[in-house]
Enzyme design. Structure first.
Site, PDB file in Angstrom:
ATOM      1  CE  LYS A  83     -19.442  30.394   3.733  1.00 26.05           C
ATOM      2  NZ  LYS A  83     -19.569  31.798   4.904  1.00 26.05           N
TER       3      LYS A  83
HETATM    4  C1  E4P Z   1     -21.513  30.311   7.515  1.00 29.16           C
HETATM    5  O1  E4P Z   1     -20.386  30.165   6.746  1.00 29.16           O
HETATM    6  C2  E4P Z   1     -22.249  31.798   7.577  1.00 29.16           C
HETATM    7  O2  E4P Z   1     -20.967  32.686   7.732  1.00 29.16           O
HETATM    8  C3  E4P Z   1     -22.863  31.755   9.259  1.00 29.16           C
HETATM    9  O3  E4P Z   1     -22.766  30.716   9.775  1.00 29.16           O
HETATM   10  C4  E4P Z   1     -24.262  32.148   8.913  1.00 29.16           C
HETATM   11  O4  E4P Z   1     -24.828  32.509  10.025  1.00 29.16           O
HETATM   12  P1  E4P Z   1     -26.078  33.235  10.316  1.00 29.16           P
HETATM   13  O5  E4P Z   1     -27.226  32.463  10.080  1.00 29.16           O
HETATM   14  O6  E4P Z   1     -25.922  33.435  12.058  1.00 29.16           O
HETATM   15  O7  E4P Z   1     -25.918  34.551   9.697  1.00 29.16           O
END
Ligand code: E4P
Length: 217
Positions: A83
């Protein structure tokens, strides 16, 4: 639509995987920071539980560092998806890593043009953050609709991974729009199983059954 768990918590992952509805996992530095132990060991263990894509995020901020870290993360297990955050450095890293055969999830996507650029450099996944947009009074799901529409016009092979989901409606809307994947916190996945009418209905069926059995005795 595929459902991923957005968590680095082994207990949560272990309790949800046997339900048969989980297709992968996403993690991020904040989620892994909540867990104890070595994060890379944890990622390795997660990969043994879910035989699907497991997103692991780089923390380097320059292209070379992201590529180096991405290669290390990808070496943990064949299920790891690297990522990288959206941006010039991230997109350059994405292009290099995909060129080497690694799958890349471009994260922190908040506009359709960002998603388009990520697809152009070969991202396997783009992650629009719907909840964080909703938090600033901008429709996160409208963004998902725009990305799905754009991707339908071309043959990028990039999947739309709806992230930062907060409730069941995000999942329903994502599925209606034809998004490929929704990644959800464990509590949101648990909430998909709850409906008061299902509980009331089951209680009534069982009560009626018991009453009929007692009358026959
Ligand atoms: C996506 O891959 C992220 O890990 C995640 O969905 C972020 O979510 P949040 O806005 O609840 O931190």
């Amino acid at each position: 639509m595929k459902i991923f768990i957005d968590s680095g918590n082994l207990q949560d992952i272990r309790s949800l995987v046997p339900l048969g509805i989980i297709d992968g996992i996403t993690t991020n530095p904040s989620l892994l920071a909540k867990e104890s132990g070595d994060p890379r060991q944890l990622l390795k263990e997660i990969c043994t539980l879910v035989r699907g894509p497991v997103s692991a995020e780089v923390v380097a901020t320059d292209t070379d560092g992201m590529v180096r870290e991405g290669r290390e993360l990808a070496a943990i297990d064949k299920h790891i998806v690297v990522k990288v955050p959206f941006g010039k450095e991230g997109l350059k890293a994405c292009r290099t890593l995909t060129g080497e055969g690694h799958r890349v999830n471009v994260t922190l996507v908040f506009s359709p043009s960002q998603a388009l650029l990520a697809a152009k450099v070969g991202a396997s996944y783009v992650s629009p953050f719907v909840g964080r947009l909703d938090d600033i009074s901008t429709s996160g799901m409208e963004l998902v609709g725009q990305i799905v529409e754009i991707f339908q016009n071309y043959e990028f092979g990039t999947e739309v991974l709806v992230a930062s989901t907060r409730h069941a409606l995000h999942i329903v809307e994502a599925a209606r729009m034809g998004a490929d994947i929704c990644t959800c916190p464990p509590a949101v996945i648990e909430s998909l199983f709850k409906h008061p009418l299902t509980d009331i209905g089951l209680e009534r069926f069982l009560k009626d059954w018991e009453k009929a059995q007692a009358a026959r005795r």
